[in-house]
Design a protein around this motif. Structure first.
Motif, PDB file in Angstrom:
ATOM      1  N   LEU A  18       0.826  -1.209   0.000  1.00 26.87           N
ATOM      2  CA  LEU A  18       0.000   0.000   0.000  1.00 26.87           C
ATOM      3  C   LEU A  18       0.860   1.260   0.000  1.00 26.87           C
ATOM      4  O   LEU A  18       0.549   2.242  -0.684  1.00 26.87           O
ATOM      5  CB  LEU A  18      -0.932   0.001   1.213  1.00 26.87           C
ATOM      6  CG  LEU A  18      -2.121  -0.943   1.133  1.00 26.87           C
ATOM      7  CD1 LEU A  18      -2.850  -0.985   2.477  1.00 26.87           C
ATOM      8  CD2 LEU A  18      -3.065  -0.525   0.025  1.00 26.87           C
ATOM      9  N   THR A  19       1.949   1.230   0.750  1.00 32.62           N
ATOM     10  CA  THR A  19       2.868   2.370   0.768  1.00 32.62           C
ATOM     11  C   THR A  19       3.481   2.576  -0.609  1.00 32.62           C
ATOM     12  O   THR A  19       3.578   3.713  -1.093  1.00 32.62           O
ATOM     13  CB  THR A  19       3.973   2.141   1.820  1.00 32.62           C
ATOM     14  OG1 THR A  19       3.357   1.944   3.095  1.00 32.62           O
ATOM     15  CG2 THR A  19       4.927   3.314   1.888  1.00 32.62           C
ATOM     16  N   VAL A  25       1.569   6.483  -7.097  1.00 30.14           N
ATOM     17  CA  VAL A  25       0.466   7.355  -7.510  1.00 30.14           C
ATOM     18  C   VAL A  25       0.893   8.823  -7.443  1.00 30.14           C
ATOM     19  O   VAL A  25       0.643   9.594  -8.378  1.00 30.14           O
ATOM     20  CB  VAL A  25      -0.795   7.098  -6.651  1.00 30.14           C
ATOM     21  CG1 VAL A  25      -1.819   8.200  -6.822  1.00 30.14           C
ATOM     22  CG2 VAL A  25      -1.398   5.752  -7.001  1.00 30.14           C
ATOM     23  N   VAL A  26       1.543   9.205  -6.359  1.00 25.12           N
ATOM     24  CA  VAL A  26       1.990  10.592  -6.231  1.00 25.12           C
ATOM     25  C   VAL A  26       3.030  10.909  -7.299  1.00 25.12           C
ATOM     26  O   VAL A  26       2.973  11.959  -7.957  1.00 25.12           O
ATOM     27  CB  VAL A  26       2.544  10.862  -4.806  1.00 25.12           C
ATOM     28  CG1 VAL A  26       3.267  12.194  -4.745  1.00 25.12           C
ATOM     29  CG2 VAL A  26       1.411  10.836  -3.800  1.00 25.12           C
ATOM     30  N   PHE A  27       3.997  10.021  -7.510  1.00 24.91           N
ATOM     31  CA  PHE A  27       5.032  10.291  -8.514  1.00 24.91           C
ATOM     32  C   PHE A  27       4.452  10.389  -9.920  1.00 24.91           C
ATOM     33  O   PHE A  27       4.807  11.286 -10.685  1.00 24.91           O
ATOM     34  CB  PHE A  27       6.121   9.215  -8.480  1.00 24.91           C
ATOM     35  CG  PHE A  27       7.162   9.421  -9.527  1.00 24.91           C
ATOM     36  CD1 PHE A  27       8.124  10.407  -9.363  1.00 24.91           C
ATOM     37  CD2 PHE A  27       7.170   8.675 -10.691  1.00 24.91           C
ATOM     38  CE1 PHE A  27       9.080  10.634 -10.331  1.00 24.91           C
ATOM     39  CE2 PHE A  27       8.115   8.897 -11.673  1.00 24.91           C
ATOM     40  CZ  PHE A  27       9.085   9.878 -11.494  1.00 24.91           C
ATOM     41  N   THR A  30       2.609  13.790 -10.196  1.00 22.76           N
ATOM     42  CA  THR A  30       3.356  15.037  -9.997  1.00 22.76           C
ATOM     43  C   THR A  30       4.732  15.030 -10.643  1.00 22.76           C
ATOM     44  O   THR A  30       5.359  16.074 -10.755  1.00 22.76           O
ATOM     45  CB  THR A  30       3.545  15.325  -8.501  1.00 22.76           C
ATOM     46  OG1 THR A  30       4.368  14.306  -7.926  1.00 22.76           O
ATOM     47  CG2 THR A  30       2.216  15.426  -7.784  1.00 22.76           C
ATOM     48  N   ARG A  31       5.230  13.861 -11.012  1.00 24.02           N
ATOM     49  CA  ARG A  31       6.586  13.692 -11.534  1.00 24.02           C
ATOM     50  C   ARG A  31       7.634  14.204 -10.549  1.00 24.02           C
ATOM     51  O   ARG A  31       8.683  14.701 -10.918  1.00 24.02           O
ATOM     52  CB  ARG A  31       6.760  14.374 -12.886  1.00 24.02           C
ATOM     53  CG  ARG A  31       5.986  13.735 -13.981  1.00 24.02           C
ATOM     54  CD  ARG A  31       6.578  12.397 -14.303  1.00 24.02           C
ATOM     55  NE  ARG A  31       5.766  11.714 -15.307  1.00 24.02           N
ATOM     56  CZ  ARG A  31       5.640  10.423 -15.354  1.00 24.02           C
ATOM     57  NH1 ARG A  31       6.253   9.670 -14.475  1.00 24.02           N
ATOM     58  NH2 ARG A  31       4.913   9.848 -16.257  1.00 24.02           N
ATOM     59  N   THR A  32       7.310  14.078  -9.262  1.00 22.52           N
ATOM     60  CA  THR A  32       8.207  14.488  -8.191  1.00 22.52           C
ATOM     61  C   THR A  32       8.287  13.373  -7.162  1.00 22.52           C
ATOM     62  O   THR A  32       7.271  12.809  -6.778  1.00 22.52           O
ATOM     63  CB  THR A  32       7.687  15.766  -7.496  1.00 22.52           C
ATOM     64  OG1 THR A  32       7.535  16.782  -8.477  1.00 22.52           O
ATOM     65  CG2 THR A  32       8.624  16.237  -6.418  1.00 22.52           C
ATOM     66  N   ILE A  33       9.498  13.066  -6.733  1.00 23.49           N
ATOM     67  CA  ILE A  33       9.662  12.118  -5.638  1.00 23.49           C
ATOM     68  C   ILE A  33       9.406  12.893  -4.354  1.00 23.49           C
ATOM     69  O   ILE A  33      10.183  13.768  -3.984  1.00 23.49           O
ATOM     70  CB  ILE A  33      11.071  11.506  -5.643  1.00 23.49           C
ATOM     71  CG1 ILE A  33      11.295  10.740  -6.940  1.00 23.49           C
ATOM     72  CG2 ILE A  33      11.266  10.603  -4.430  1.00 23.49           C
ATOM     73  CD1 ILE A  33      12.721  10.292  -7.146  1.00 23.49           C
TER      74      ILE A  33
END
Length: 145
Positions: A18-19, A25-27, A30-33
């Motif tokens: 899940l993590t 999903v966020v990356f 947003t194309r950001t780590i």
């Protein structure tokens, strides 16, 4: 013993999965780590703990308020930090999320302290015995969905 280790491993593995999904999903959006992603979750856990233990709220009401509070925190970070540098290169964005990580981590330590806190569970913690193994309902719900 082996069955118990399998159940514990599946429960822990499902949380890691899940993590990983959340990070992906966020990356992808947003194309950001985002190095602050875990600390936003940490702030949510501490808020839920305050709602449940200090304010004596219902567990599910506290969770709903926590989700709203974390969404507001995310919007605040996006408006105050990320939007201002949205056209910067990846290293600047990466460094900004590292800065947000340190700020959230420091603020949480300042407010709630650095010692480990116990989080209440909404289900009966009595162990479940089956097929020679012992597991908690929490392990089974993590693994089964």
């Amino acid at each position: 013993m082996f069955g118990q280790q399998v159940i514990s491993g599946l429960a822990a593995g499902s949380l890691y999965a899940l993590t990983a999904v959340a990070v992906v999903v966020v990356f992808r959006n947003t194309r950001t780590i985002n190095l602050a992603q875990g600390d936003i979750g940490m702030i949510g856990a501490f808020l839920a703990l305050v709602f449940i233990k200090n304010w004596h709220m219902n567990y599910y009401v506290a969770m709903a308020l926590t989700v709203v509070a974390c969404m507001a925190l995310g919007v605040l970070i996006e408006r105050l930090v990320m939007r201002r540098i949205s056209n910067a290169d990846w290293l600047t964005l990466f460094t900004a999320t590292l800065g947000v990580f340190y700020i959230l981590h420091g603020v949480a330590g300042w407010i709630w302290g650095r010692e480990t806190k116990a989080f209440p569970v909404p289900f009966d913690p009595t162990p479940i015995h089956f097929l020679g193994t012992v597991a908690s309902f929490g392990h089974l719900t993590n693994w089964c969905g």
